[in-house]
Design a protein around this motif. Structure first.
Motif, PDB file in Angstrom:
ATOM      1  N   THR A 132       0.813  -1.210   0.000  1.00  0.00           N
ATOM      2  CA  THR A 132       0.000   0.000   0.000  1.00  0.00           C
ATOM      3  C   THR A 132       0.846   1.258   0.000  1.00  0.00           C
ATOM      4  O   THR A 132       0.520   2.248  -0.676  1.00  0.00           O
ATOM      5  CB  THR A 132      -0.938   0.006   1.217  1.00  0.00           C
ATOM      6  OG1 THR A 132      -1.707  -1.197   1.233  1.00  0.00           O
ATOM      7  CG2 THR A 132      -1.874   1.204   1.175  1.00  0.00           C
ATOM      8  N   GLY A 133       1.950   1.248   0.705  1.00  0.00           N
ATOM      9  CA  GLY A 133       2.802   2.430   0.788  1.00  0.00           C
ATOM     10  C   GLY A 133       3.517   2.773  -0.503  1.00  0.00           C
ATOM     11  O   GLY A 133       4.069   3.876  -0.640  1.00  0.00           O
ATOM     12  N   GLU A 134       3.523   1.838  -1.478  1.00  0.00           N
ATOM     13  CA  GLU A 134       4.240   2.053  -2.734  1.00  0.00           C
ATOM     14  C   GLU A 134       3.362   2.664  -3.822  1.00  0.00           C
ATOM     15  O   GLU A 134       3.856   3.022  -4.891  1.00  0.00           O
ATOM     16  CB  GLU A 134       4.783   0.719  -3.251  1.00  0.00           C
ATOM     17  CG  GLU A 134       5.767   0.032  -2.327  1.00  0.00           C
ATOM     18  CD  GLU A 134       7.111   0.735  -2.318  1.00  0.00           C
ATOM     19  OE1 GLU A 134       7.544   1.211  -3.389  1.00  0.00           O
ATOM     20  OE2 GLU A 134       7.723   0.817  -1.238  1.00  0.00           O
ATOM     21  N   ILE A 135       2.054   2.799  -3.552  1.00  0.00           N
ATOM     22  CA  ILE A 135       1.117   3.167  -4.611  1.00  0.00           C
ATOM     23  C   ILE A 135       1.372   4.567  -5.155  1.00  0.00           C
ATOM     24  O   ILE A 135       1.011   4.868  -6.295  1.00  0.00           O
ATOM     25  CB  ILE A 135      -0.344   3.046  -4.100  1.00  0.00           C
ATOM     26  CG1 ILE A 135      -1.327   3.024  -5.267  1.00  0.00           C
ATOM     27  CG2 ILE A 135      -0.659   4.162  -3.130  1.00  0.00           C
ATOM     28  CD1 ILE A 135      -1.218   1.862  -6.165  1.00  0.00           C
ATOM     29  N   ARG A 136       1.991   5.447  -4.398  1.00  0.00           N
ATOM     30  CA  ARG A 136       2.232   6.815  -4.859  1.00  0.00           C
ATOM     31  C   ARG A 136       3.680   7.024  -5.309  1.00  0.00           C
ATOM     32  O   ARG A 136       4.110   8.163  -5.503  1.00  0.00           O
ATOM     33  CB  ARG A 136       1.873   7.815  -3.769  1.00  0.00           C
ATOM     34  CG  ARG A 136       0.377   7.870  -3.484  1.00  0.00           C
ATOM     35  CD  ARG A 136       0.012   8.920  -2.457  1.00  0.00           C
ATOM     36  NE  ARG A 136      -1.432   9.035  -2.318  1.00  0.00           N
ATOM     37  CZ  ARG A 136      -2.198   9.837  -3.047  1.00  0.00           C
ATOM     38  NH1 ARG A 136      -1.647  10.623  -3.955  1.00  0.00           N
ATOM     39  NH2 ARG A 136      -3.501   9.869  -2.875  1.00  0.00           N
ATOM     40  N   LYS A 137       4.416   5.944  -5.460  1.00  0.00           N
ATOM     41  CA  LYS A 137       5.803   6.047  -5.888  1.00  0.00           C
ATOM     42  C   LYS A 137       5.942   5.719  -7.376  1.00  0.00           C
ATOM     43  O   LYS A 137       5.056   5.141  -7.992  1.00  0.00           O
ATOM     44  CB  LYS A 137       6.682   5.116  -5.047  1.00  0.00           C
ATOM     45  CG  LYS A 137       6.722   5.494  -3.569  1.00  0.00           C
ATOM     46  CD  LYS A 137       7.670   4.594  -2.795  1.00  0.00           C
ATOM     47  CE  LYS A 137       7.729   4.985  -1.323  1.00  0.00           C
ATOM     48  NZ  LYS A 137       8.645   4.116  -0.545  1.00  0.00           N
ATOM     49  N   TRP A 138       7.089   6.087  -7.934  1.00  0.00           N
ATOM     50  CA  TRP A 138       7.350   5.863  -9.346  1.00  0.00           C
ATOM     51  C   TRP A 138       7.307   4.384  -9.699  1.00  0.00           C
ATOM     52  O   TRP A 138       6.925   4.016 -10.815  1.00  0.00           O
ATOM     53  CB  TRP A 138       8.704   6.471  -9.692  1.00  0.00           C
ATOM     54  CG  TRP A 138       9.136   6.291 -11.106  1.00  0.00           C
ATOM     55  CD1 TRP A 138      10.224   5.623 -11.564  1.00  0.00           C
ATOM     56  CD2 TRP A 138       8.486   6.800 -12.284  1.00  0.00           C
ATOM     57  NE1 TRP A 138      10.295   5.663 -12.932  1.00  0.00           N
ATOM     58  CE2 TRP A 138       9.240   6.393 -13.399  1.00  0.00           C
ATOM     59  CE3 TRP A 138       7.337   7.571 -12.491  1.00  0.00           C
ATOM     60  CZ2 TRP A 138       8.890   6.719 -14.702  1.00  0.00           C
ATOM     61  CZ3 TRP A 138       6.982   7.884 -13.786  1.00  0.00           C
ATOM     62  CH2 TRP A 138       7.742   7.469 -14.871  1.00  0.00           C
ATOM     63  N   SER A 139       7.642   3.531  -8.740  1.00  0.00           N
ATOM     64  CA  SER A 139       7.650   2.090  -8.997  1.00  0.00           C
ATOM     65  C   SER A 139       6.247   1.545  -9.240  1.00  0.00           C
ATOM     66  O   SER A 139       6.097   0.426  -9.730  1.00  0.00           O
ATOM     67  CB  SER A 139       8.289   1.355  -7.816  1.00  0.00           C
ATOM     68  OG  SER A 139       7.596   1.635  -6.610  1.00  0.00           O
ATOM     69  N   ALA A 140       5.205   2.297  -8.882  1.00  0.00           N
ATOM     70  CA  ALA A 140       3.830   1.876  -9.135  1.00  0.00           C
ATOM     71  C   ALA A 140       3.331   2.338 -10.497  1.00  0.00           C
ATOM     72  O   ALA A 140       2.222   1.987 -10.898  1.00  0.00           O
ATOM     73  CB  ALA A 140       2.911   2.419  -8.043  1.00  0.00           C
ATOM     74  N   ILE A 141       4.149   3.130 -11.194  1.00  0.00           N
ATOM     75  CA  ILE A 141       3.702   3.729 -12.442  1.00  0.00           C
ATOM     76  C   ILE A 141       4.398   3.144 -13.660  1.00  0.00           C
ATOM     77  O   ILE A 141       3.745   2.725 -14.626  1.00  0.00           O
ATOM     78  CB  ILE A 141       3.924   5.261 -12.411  1.00  0.00           C
ATOM     79  CG1 ILE A 141       3.174   5.864 -11.219  1.00  0.00           C
ATOM     80  CG2 ILE A 141       3.474   5.905 -13.717  1.00  0.00           C
ATOM     81  CD1 ILE A 141       3.513   7.301 -10.971  1.00  0.00           C
ATOM     82  N   TRP A 142       5.734   3.104 -13.624  1.00  0.00           N
ATOM     83  CA  TRP A 142       6.426   2.783 -14.872  1.00  0.00           C
ATOM     84  C   TRP A 142       6.248   1.333 -15.344  1.00  0.00           C
ATOM     85  O   TRP A 142       6.120   1.114 -16.564  1.00  0.00           O
ATOM     86  CB  TRP A 142       7.915   3.151 -14.775  1.00  0.00           C
ATOM     87  CG  TRP A 142       8.772   2.249 -13.942  1.00  0.00           C
ATOM     88  CD1 TRP A 142       9.149   2.430 -12.651  1.00  0.00           C
ATOM     89  CD2 TRP A 142       9.374   1.016 -14.359  1.00  0.00           C
ATOM     90  NE1 TRP A 142       9.938   1.398 -12.216  1.00  0.00           N
ATOM     91  CE2 TRP A 142      10.096   0.522 -13.250  1.00  0.00           C
ATOM     92  CE3 TRP A 142       9.375   0.286 -15.546  1.00  0.00           C
ATOM     93  CZ2 TRP A 142      10.803  -0.674 -13.300  1.00  0.00           C
ATOM     94  CZ3 TRP A 142      10.081  -0.909 -15.597  1.00  0.00           C
ATOM     95  CH2 TRP A 142      10.795  -1.368 -14.494  1.00  0.00           C
ATOM     96  N   PRO A 143       6.194   0.293 -14.447  1.00  0.00           N
ATOM     97  CA  PRO A 143       5.974  -1.062 -14.993  1.00  0.00           C
ATOM     98  C   PRO A 143       4.615  -1.205 -15.691  1.00  0.00           C
ATOM     99  O   PRO A 143       4.564  -1.707 -16.832  1.00  0.00           O
ATOM    100  CB  PRO A 143       6.099  -1.962 -13.758  1.00  0.00           C
ATOM    101  CG  PRO A 143       6.906  -1.183 -12.786  1.00  0.00           C
ATOM    102  CD  PRO A 143       6.479   0.237 -12.985  1.00  0.00           C
TER     103      PRO A 143
END
Length: 371
Positions: A132-143
């Protein structure tokens, strides 16, 4: 008692409300195809009925699989479809101005259609496994962005703008429901708007460019680029409240209405059944979408919730874009009316979505019984 004594439990457990809705849409579509062919089962209606029954059976079989199975199959299916898209680019069959089909002898397959449910499963699985804590990070977007952009570009090069749009809409739906920040979608929308001139200039065929320019005022070229929309509006308007009567459509029978068996089947139906027929069909689809979103809301597992919502919205985008298109509210981009239009690949895609939705619904009911 009836379900346990007279009907086998696996049959009684099927979501019959959904199945009856699907049957109503598919049979109504077959009747319209029968009329569009001048009261003949060939060349469209019989094939439509055979495909419909066979693919509905496939959907029912899929409903007995565990939802996790679809999650496990998603990445291999994605890789296979990417390979098929490359094969299409090399030896694909051209139809409707796009090189999108593979000729398999018995039938022609459009691999790009199959990417729509697969991308939903891929992204639903990705976000279900993301902390849940990763949802606003770049790692949640680029893949997810990369997984979506690669097939989208390949499909756009065919060129098939309609399928590309549906694929992007399905992917964005899952990303939005997963909880990505709203500012990303606003920024993405602005970026897409900035890219429209590039797509229009370099990725669209001349006939597609004309369709985009003409859709706001088709009367400027009623016998050319605006012909489809002009005839579609005439067919819809001439149907009135109750239509001209079954088998009595003139726009379709006199061949004024183009693509009356695929993209423009809705005007052909409304001409004969009128506003009441159109509202009946829209109601059937609305109930289908309501069922699908209910399945999503009742799902406790994050993957199943995102997948159910994404699969439902995939069918919705087919429906909404087709109706907007035939009413002159969107450019003609070649999107069939799901389960209603003639065509195997689109029906296969929708039935796969429905089969997986029924699987998730079955799992939801199983979980409720355990409580």
């Amino acid at each position: 008692m009836i379900g346990s004594s007279l009907v086998p439990a696996p049959i009684a457990a099927l979501p019959w409300k959904l199945i009856f809705l699907v049957l109503a849409i598919g049979l109504f579509g077959g009747m319209t195809l029968f009329s569009a062919a001048g009261g003949s089962l060939s060349p469209w209606a019989l094939n439509h009925f055979v495909r419909f029954v066979a693919l509905l059976a496939v959907a029912i079989v899929l409903s007995y699989f565990q939802p996790r199975t679809f999650r496990d199959w998603a990445y291999p299916a994605y890789g296979l479809i990417i390979v098929l898209l490359i094969v299409v680019e090399l030896i694909g069959v051209v139809g409707g101005g796009a090189q999108s089909w593979l000729d398999l002898g018995v039938f022609q397959l459009q691999p790009s259609e199959l990417m729509k449910p697969v991308i939903v499963l891929i992204l639903a699985g990705f976000y279900a496994g993301l902390p849940t804590g990763e949802i606003r990070k770049w790692s949640a977007i680029w893949p997810p962005a990369l997984l979506t952009i690669v097939p989208s570009v390949m499909i756009l090069l065919q060129p098939d703008l309609g399928t590309t749009l549906l694929l992007l809409f399905s992917a964005l739906t899952v990303m939005f429901l997963a909880g990505l920040p709203l500012r990303l979608f606003i920024g993405g929308g602005l970026a897409v708007a900035a890219m429209i001139p590039i797509v229009y200039t370099f990725f669209m065929m001349p006939h597609q460019q004309k369709r985009v320019l003409i859709f706001l005022n088709p009367e400027d070229d009623p016998l050319g680029a605006g012909y489809h929309i002009t005839q579609s509006k005439i067919a819809i308007g001439s149907g009135g409240l109750f239509g001209k009567g079954y088998l009595n459509g003139t726009q379709s029978h006199l061949h004024y209405l183009p693509e009356q068996h695929t993209d423009f089947i809705f005007p052909a139906m409304v001409e004969e059944w009128g506003l009441m027929g159109g509202l009946f069909l829209i109601l059937c689809f609305a109930l289908l979408f309501r069922w699908g979103m209910t399945v999503a809301l009742e799902s406790k597992d994050r993957f199943e919730r995102l997948a159910a919502a994404g699969l439902t919205m995939t069918i919705f985008f087919y429906f909404a874009i087709n109706l907007l298109m035939v009413m002159g509210l969107a450019p003609v981009v070649g999107i069939p009316l799901p389960l209603f239009s003639y065509g195997g690949s689109a029906m296969l895609t929708v039935m796969l979505c429905l089969g997986m939705l029924m699987s998730i619904d079955r799992n939801n009911r199983r979980e409720r019984h355990r409580l």
